[in-house]
Design a protein around this motif. Structure first.
Motif, short mmCIF file in Angstrom:
data_model
loop_
_atom_site.label_atom_id
_atom_site.label_comp_id
_atom_site.label_asym_id
_atom_site.label_seq_id
_atom_site.Cartn_x
_atom_site.Cartn_y
_atom_site.Cartn_z
N ALA B 558 -2.52 32.43 18.06
CA ALA B 558 -1.83 32.70 16.80
C ALA B 558 -2.24 31.68 15.76
CB ALA B 558 -0.32 32.64 17.03
N THR B 559 -2.41 32.12 14.53
CA THR B 559 -2.71 31.18 13.45
C THR B 559 -1.42 30.48 13.04
OG1 THR B 559 -2.22 32.80 11.76
CG2 THR B 559 -4.49 32.73 12.58
N GLY B 560 -1.57 29.46 12.21
CA GLY B 560 -0.40 28.71 11.77
C GLY B 560 0.62 29.61 11.09
N ARG B 561 0.12 30.51 10.24
CA ARG B 561 1.01 31.40 9.53
C ARG B 561 1.75 32.34 10.48
NH1 ARG B 561 0.46 34.19 4.15
NH2 ARG B 561 -0.88 32.45 3.74
N GLN B 562 1.01 32.86 11.45
CA GLN B 562 1.64 33.76 12.43
C GLN B 562 2.71 33.02 13.22
OE1 GLN B 562 -1.91 34.98 14.34
NE2 GLN B 562 -1.83 37.06 13.49
N GLN B 563 2.37 31.78 13.60
CA GLN B 563 3.35 30.99 14.34
C GLN B 563 4.63 30.85 13.56
OE1 GLN B 563 2.29 27.07 15.59
NE2 GLN B 563 0.42 27.81 16.51
N LEU B 564 4.48 30.53 12.26
CA LEU B 564 5.65 30.30 11.41
C LEU B 564 6.50 31.56 11.33
CD1 LEU B 564 7.11 28.48 9.39
CD2 LEU B 564 5.74 29.54 7.62
N TRP B 565 5.85 32.70 11.00
CA TRP B 565 6.63 33.90 10.74
C TRP B 565 7.15 34.55 12.01
CZ3 TRP B 565 8.67 34.84 6.30
CH2 TRP B 565 8.06 34.32 5.15
N GLN B 566 6.33 34.46 13.11
CA GLN B 566 6.73 35.25 14.27
C GLN B 566 7.41 34.43 15.35
OE1 GLN B 566 3.15 37.31 15.16
NE2 GLN B 566 3.23 38.42 13.23
N VAL B 567 7.28 33.10 15.30
CA VAL B 567 7.93 32.29 16.33
C VAL B 567 8.98 31.37 15.73
CG1 VAL B 567 7.58 30.70 18.22
CG2 VAL B 567 5.80 32.36 17.64
N GLN B 568 8.52 30.49 14.82
CA GLN B 568 9.43 29.45 14.36
C GLN B 568 10.63 30.01 13.60
OE1 GLN B 568 6.52 26.79 12.46
NE2 GLN B 568 7.60 25.16 13.53
N LEU B 569 10.36 30.83 12.59
CA LEU B 569 11.46 31.32 11.77
C LEU B 569 12.47 32.15 12.57
CD1 LEU B 569 9.82 32.06 8.31
CD2 LEU B 569 11.30 30.18 8.97
N PRO B 570 12.01 33.11 13.38
CA PRO B 570 13.01 33.85 14.16
C PRO B 570 13.82 32.95 15.08
CG PRO B 570 10.90 34.98 14.20
CD PRO B 570 10.66 33.66 13.54
N LEU B 571 13.14 31.97 15.72
CA LEU B 571 13.88 31.11 16.65
C LEU B 571 14.85 30.20 15.91
CD1 LEU B 571 11.26 30.17 19.35
CD2 LEU B 571 13.28 31.61 19.58
N ALA B 572 14.51 29.86 14.66
CA ALA B 572 15.37 28.93 13.92
C ALA B 572 16.44 29.69 13.14
CB ALA B 572 14.52 28.09 12.98
N ARG B 573 16.64 30.96 13.46
CA ARG B 573 17.56 31.78 12.68
C ARG B 573 18.95 31.16 12.53
NH1 ARG B 573 20.51 36.21 14.15
NH2 ARG B 573 21.16 37.45 12.36
N PRO B 574 19.56 30.63 13.62
CA PRO B 574 20.90 30.05 13.42
C PRO B 574 20.90 28.93 12.39
CG PRO B 574 20.38 30.24 15.75
CD PRO B 574 19.14 30.59 15.01
N ALA B 575 19.87 28.08 12.43
CA ALA B 575 19.81 26.98 11.47
C ALA B 575 19.66 27.53 10.06
CB ALA B 575 18.66 26.04 11.81
N LEU B 576 18.85 28.57 9.91
CA LEU B 576 18.65 29.13 8.58
C LEU B 576 19.95 29.73 8.05
CD1 LEU B 576 15.13 30.80 8.89
CD2 LEU B 576 15.75 28.51 8.13
N LEU B 577 20.69 30.39 8.93
CA LEU B 577 21.98 30.95 8.50
C LEU B 577 22.93 29.84 8.08
CD1 LEU B 577 22.67 33.86 10.99
CD2 LEU B 577 22.40 33.98 8.52
N LEU B 578 22.91 28.75 8.84
CA LEU B 578 23.76 27.62 8.48
C LEU B 578 23.35 27.09 7.11
CD1 LEU B 578 25.92 25.57 9.25
CD2 LEU B 578 24.15 24.19 10.29
N ALA B 579 22.04 27.05 6.86
CA ALA B 579 21.55 26.58 5.56
C ALA B 579 22.07 27.47 4.45
CB ALA B 579 20.04 26.54 5.55
N VAL B 580 22.09 28.79 4.68
CA VAL B 580 22.61 29.71 3.67
C VAL B 580 24.07 29.39 3.39
CG1 VAL B 580 23.17 32.10 3.18
CG2 VAL B 580 21.02 31.55 4.29
#
Lengths: 316, 647
Positions: B558-580
């Motif tokens: 996976a490229t860096g961009r793919q990693q970000l969109w398909q792995v990191q962001l989905p896995l960090a979803r709870p943190a992102l919701l907390l940020a919202v």
């Protein structure tokens, strides 16, 4: 010696609070009279003219009478309340609060009248003078509707913008706009600082603007403004704020002291009662503070050094 | 109507639809189909119906008058509030006099000593430097006033917080009862309750300290309860088997085991109290906040900054020192010898300064930063305000933002029929939470209508939504960048510290100078304030993503961009919701500040109420902000977090 003052203060306060009723109407600031100095606490309102009064009074109290001066910035109505409780000792510039006067001066007698400040205040609607040069008839309220498109902004919703200032100021502008059938929207800048900043930005680009403003004010020296004539003020025409259709009155500004302080305040109270100067004097200091960005102390020092005859009379 | 809509799930259709979200929506739609025509026919279908409002101005005004008239005679004031007020004044005074008596050298030496013992040499030097800078900026006396105020406020908040926390930590029933109270205290924007406190205590230090306690006690209470509940059950069992009584267990095991949480609570409380020190200047608290506020009156950004920097320094020093103390916990017994060297040195420094007659900060040692700062601000605003080639000036942006974003959102919200707003709130809150969350949110929204401030509240809501959108776009972008580069994150940390602790009043003038008066500068101020929290939570959430998942995706090419969109962001979803969620709550907290730069709506009404002593306007607007806060919090607060928070 300091330790004994602390112990004594603790003991006295413990005794006064420990037994009997705690009088909430008699409480000074905890920062007052620190280190055994005699302190006067003055309330400053958010406009620069009020800062100038306080700066000069503070300078003279500190340098000529040996007091330590604390200043607290409070809006006008809460300042009356603070004055009655003794949290501040004096208001040096009051623009007329009949309700508060009746409550605290006449009924409760916790606040005493401190005499005229010597400055007369006036509120009105102003347009920049460069605009008057292009449209000489803009200074009559009857022509304001004709010029409404000039004053349109993103906030005024298709109408002309009449900019008002701080929520603490006396204003009838919303009622005036409705009652005089003007095609304007009152937009509240929310604080005098925001209003001044915006006026300066407009002036820098020579843009048209219409604003609630008041004299005496140092900004006139930086941005010359001309008053728009509203229907003339008559006594009692502002009695019902909903039906008002007339201009604002000219108000001789007043000083008020905490009643206890007026009685036992010694030389400080006597001095504050005599403090009386002119609009020009006040503007001179205000301009030094707000435009030359001198600290209030430095501005006061400059004025004090150059007007000894005026202030020597206040100390006698 | 609201109640029925939300309570409807009780008569659910089991097994009718697979997905719970769809089931909830269908139920809601059914309830709405029955109730909306009724409600619309009975009242109205446009803005909030007049028949459903309650006018509180009469009772509130007379309540205010009653307080003012009875403050000097009624026993409630003489024997209760009066004592509290006197106790606060007395303790602040004692601390202040002690600080003055120590002199600048003494305070600096003692501060450095404490920092050294608790957190090491680097922080000791930092602390000493911070105090010296406060003096150099000519802010020594105001700094001491603020410090005195803070000591008392933090002490009171900790006492209140620990008591509440003990209650919640030891009793499940009290925990359930306290949770909504603490939730509400944290969502409340501080400005909203300044007015009632001022009415009872008058302006000045007592009111400021009490308002601070309301604001700063909840994290202490929450973390105390969390610490007590989280104590290792095996240890507790061991203690119990030794025959310890309940109280012994608490004192010897549970409290010591909760030390980390207690210290974290102290840290949070200090930070919140400091941010309140500035807001409290509006009600005459004095000190640094007052200097910032006074500088604002003469439109002097430089002077405001000179008073703002000490606040930032105090916050950073206190944060790092208490943080380091938390990390050092459990490192075994402390060596007491260094104290034996340190204390005499500190005392000697204080005495030396005292004998030399240099108790006050020497008046010659003052740097004037105001002038260069003002020149810089003037230059910036003069060149950016308008007429910048191609991209246009900031004033043009603000104008476009107002007409293209704020106006449509506001008119859209105000155009919506009242019942549809309630439905939307119910649906959003229910989808993300439980039916209880939905009920709270709908009731809070309905309360806004009942209070008669529907229109201005929706105006405020439109500003909040716009500001949150901008904050999230900027915050996520910056957070992702920070998570991907260590160097960037290190460089960013002090910037975020400054944004987070710099009093909002300092940047009021620059935002007006850049964006003109109106709602656009209010949004800008809110974004500046809320951004750091969003950036921090995003970066932290992304960094905590399981490295194994990242590694495996990388091995799959996976490229860096793919990693970000398909792995990191989905896995960090709870943190992102907390940020919202945090973004929303923080943005709302600045709404009042927006009132000071032309934001209008509820913010203006609250400042108006404070300035004119007008309880009817101020309290109603304050209550509406609180309700709006509850709605927004419930609508953005995922269930998982709720469950975890109370654990």
């Amino acid at each position: 010696m300091r330790r004994t003052t602390i112990t004594a203060a603790v003991a006295v306060l413990a005794l006064t609070t420990g037994c009997g009723a705690a009088d909430m109407t008699k409480q000074a600031s905890p920062f007052a009279n620190a280190q055994g100095a005699k302190t006067v606490t003055l309330s400053v309102q958010s406009w620069v003219g009020a800062q100038s009064n306080v700066a000069v009074a503070q300078y003279l109290l500190e340098h000529e009478l040996g007091y330590r001066v604390d200043t607290v910035q409070v809006d006008e109505v809460p300042a009356w309340d603070a004055l009655s409780q003794g949290r501040v000792d004096a208001i040096l510039e009051d623009w007329g609060h009949p309700d508060q006067e009746k409550r605290y001066v006449d009924d409760k007698k916790t606040i005493a009248h401190g005499g005229d400040l010597g400055v007369t205040g006036h509120i009105g609607w102003y347009v920049p003078t460069y605009l008057v040069e292009q449209h000489p008839d803009i200074t009559d309220w009857k022509n304001l509707n004709k010029y409404a498109p000039l004053f349109r902004t993103a906030e005024s919703g298709g109408k002309g913008q009449l900019m008002d200032g701080s929520p603490s100021y006396v204003t009838n502008d919303k009622a005036l706009v409705t009652n005089l059938k003007l095609d304007y929207q009152v937009v509240f800048a929310g604080s005098e600082a925001a209003q001044i900043t915006q006026i300066k930005q407009f002036a820098k680009e020579k843009k048209p603007f219409l604003t609630y403003w008041y004299a005496p004010q140092w900004l006139f020296k930086k941005v010359p403004m001309t008053e728009v004539t509203l229907p003339p003020y008559k006594d009692g025409c502002d009695a019902d704020p909903k039906k008002i259709t007339c201009a604002y009155p000219h108000t001789p500004l007043q000083k008020y002291l905490n009643a206890g302080f007026a009685h036992d305040g010694g030389r400080a109270a006597a001095f504050l009662k005599k403090f009386k100067w002119t609009t020009e004097d006040q503007n001179e200091v205000s301009l030094l503070i707000a435009d030359k960005k001198l600290s209030p102390q430095e501005a006061a020092k400059q004025w004090v050094d150059s007007h000894p005859s005026t202030w020597k009379a206040w100390l006698s | 109507m609201a109640t029925v809509t939300a309570a409807a799930p009780r008569i659910a259709l089991p097994g009718f639809l697979r997905r719970p979200a769809a089931r909830k929506l269908v139920l809601l739609a059914l309830a709405a189909a029955v109730l909306v025509p009724l409600a619309a026919a009975r009242w109205a279908s446009g803005s909030w119906p007049h028949a459903l409002t309650v006018d509180l101005s009469g009772p509130l005004t007379s309540a205010g008058d009653w307080v003012i008239d009875h403050r000097d005679s009624h026993p409630l004031f003489l024997y209760f509030f009066g004592y509290i007020s006197n106790a606060v004044v007395l303790s602040v005074r004692v601390v202040y006099l002690a600080l003055l008596a120590a002199g600048w050298a003494g305070v600096t030496a003692v501060g450095a000593l404490v920092a050294w013992r608790v957190a090491g040499v680097r922080l000791a030097l930092g602390t000493a430097a911070a105090f010296v800078v406060c003096g150099l900026l000519g802010m020594w006396v105001p700094t001491m006033q603020t410090l005195a105020l803070m000591v008392v406020a933090v002490f009171a908040s900790v006492v209140v917080g620990v008591l509440l926390g003990l209650a919640a930590g030891l009793s499940d029933r009290l925990d359930r009862a306290l949770r909504p109270v603490l939730d509400t205290m944290q969502v409340l924007p501080a400005f909203a309750y300044l007015l009632p406190v001022v009415l009872v205590f008058g302006i000045g230090v007592p009111a400021a300290v009490l308002a601070t306690v309301v604001y700063a006690a909840p994290p202490m209470a929450r973390l105390t309860a969390l610490g007590l509940r989280g104590a290792d059950p095996e240890v507790l069992e061991a203690v119990e088997s030794l025959g310890a009584t309940g109280r012994q267990r608490l004192v010897t095991a549970r409290i010591p085991l909760a030390r980390k949480e207690l210290l974290l609570g102290l840290n949070q409380t200090i930070m919140m109290a400091l941010s309140m020190a500035v807001i409290a200047s509006v009600i005459g608290a004095g000190g640094l906040g007052d200097r910032v506020y006074q500088a604002l009156a003469s439109v002097d950004v430089g002077a405001a900054l000179a008073a703002g920097i000490p606040i930032v320094l105090l916050a950073v020093v206190l944060d790092r020192v208490t943080g380091a103390a938390g990390e050092k916990l459990g490192e075994g017994h402390r060596d007491l010898r260094p104290w034996a060297y340190g204390v005499p040195v500190a005392v000697a420094a204080a005495l030396a300064a005292r004998l030399a007659g240099r108790l006050d900060w020497p008046s010659g040692w003052v740097l004037n930063i105001a002038e260069p700062v003002n020149r810089a601000v003037d230059w910036m605003t003069a060149h950016l305000y308008s007429g910048v080639p191609y991209i246009g000036g900031t004033a043009d942006w603000a104008g476009h933002f107002t007409t293209w974003v704020l106006d449509p959102v506001r008119s859209g919200l105000q155009w919506l029929p009242w019942w549809s707003v309630l439905l939307i709130v119910a649906a959003l809150a229910w989808l993300i939470g439980t039916w209880r969350t939905a009920l709270t949110a709908v009731l809070a929204m309905a309360a806004i209508g009942v209070l008669g401030v529907w229109e201005p509240s929706l105006d405020t809501l439109s500003q909040v939504l716009a500001a949150v959108a901008v904050t999230l776009v900027l915050g996520f972008a910056t957070g992702i960048a920070a998570a991907r580069s260590d160097r960037f994150e290190r460089a960013l940390r002090p910037v975020l510290d400054v944004f987070q602790t710099m009093p909002q009043f300092v940047y009021l003038i620059p935002v007006v100078a850049l964006f003109g008066v109106g709602r656009a500068p209010a949004v800008a101020a809110a974004v500046v304030y809320a951004l750091p929290a969003v950036v921090r939570i995003t970066a932290q959430g992304l960094r905590q993503v399981d490295p194994a998942a990242l590694e495996s995706s990388r091995s799959l090419g996976a490229t860096g961009r793919q990693q970000l969109w398909q792995v990191q962001l989905p896995l960090a979803r709870p943190a992102l919701l907390l940020a919202v969620n945090q973004g929303v709550v923080l943005v709302l907290a600045v709404v009042i500040i927006g009132g000071l730069v032309g934001g209008g709506a509820l913010g203006y009404d609250v400042t108006f109420g404070l300035a004119q002593g007008d309880l009817a306007t101020g309290l109603v607007a304050g209550a509406a902000i609180v309700c709006l806060g509850l709605v927004l919090d419930r609508v953005t607060q995922p269930t998982e977090r709720r469950a975890r928070k109370g654990a």
